[in-house]
Design an enzyme around this catalytic site. Sequence first.
Site, PDB file in Angstrom:
ATOM      1  CG  ASN A  84      -2.269   0.629   0.945  1.00  0.00           C
ATOM      2  OD1 ASN A  84      -2.319   1.681   0.319  1.00  0.00           O
ATOM      3  ND2 ASN A  84      -3.348   0.031   1.427  1.00  0.00           N
ATOM      4  CG  HIS A 114      23.504   5.559  11.248  1.00  0.00           C
ATOM      5  ND1 HIS A 114      24.207   5.912  10.122  1.00  0.00           N
ATOM      6  CD2 HIS A 114      22.187   5.563  10.892  1.00  0.00           C
ATOM      7  CE1 HIS A 114      23.364   6.127   9.128  1.00  0.00           C
ATOM      8  NE2 HIS A 114      22.135   5.918   9.567  1.00  0.00           N
ATOM      9  CB  ALA A 141      -1.270   0.702   8.798  1.00  0.00           C
ATOM     10  CB  ALA A 159      -1.580  -1.438  12.698  1.00  0.00           C
ATOM     11  CB  THR A 164      13.431  -5.114  18.304  1.00  0.00           C
ATOM     12  OG1 THR A 164      12.707  -5.883  19.276  1.00  0.00           O
ATOM     13  CG2 THR A 164      12.839  -3.712  18.231  1.00  0.00           C
ATOM     14  NE  ARG A 182      -4.783 -14.843  18.059  1.00  0.00           N
ATOM     15  CZ  ARG A 182      -5.116 -15.300  16.856  1.00  0.00           C
ATOM     16  NH1 ARG A 182      -4.734 -16.518  16.475  1.00  0.00           N
ATOM     17  NH2 ARG A 182      -5.824 -14.561  16.023  1.00  0.00           N
TER      18      ARG A 182
END
Length: 204
Positions: A84, A114, A141, A159, A164, A182
């Site tokens: 999208n 960085h 999103a 969303a 990480t 889950r």
Amino acid sequence: MTESEKMHDESLYDPSDAEISAQQLTYLDKLYDYNQTRPTEKAKRTALLKALFADIGEGCYLEPPFHANFGGHHVHFGERVYANFNLTLVDDTHIYVGSRTMFGPNVTIATAGHPILPELRARGLQYNAPVHIGENCWLGAGVIVLPGITIGDRVVIGAGSVVTHDLPSDVVAYGNPCKVARPVNEHDRAFYFKDHRIEPNMFN
């Protein structure tokens, strides 16, 4: 080892290197052309994506505007990948996405990082780590995927999540940091959204 070679082995390198910068501008010019296409110019969009990407399968669709540091030059898509508006691929090194994966609006996939040490950062140094995303995933999103992450097959990411850590296949995950909530389960075979049932003929 050249600065260009260091881009792809997680070494620290200088992204302002003249050779890298010249190549990047060439790719970004092509990306600009893609983002200026009209919705009716489907064939032109397809041709431009094939010129931009390292690999792109049949039936992929990226809604402009699409953003990429190297114009998609280090991106590998399977078939029927959908994105999208405002997909951002920080493709300073390679990004791999399996077939039938979908990206909601404003998703960011980053390969560049960085140094935390300010002296190195002041020199403009950078490192890159590749990202792997499996087949038939759905990233909602605003999801952000950080450098070096691997996401399995058939994963749904809620969303606004910030990924990480690696995620296994066949799970629903969300949050900041993103965590597995889950597994994909039998309930998901009966309901597609809240109390909305899946009709049996949808499995045909």
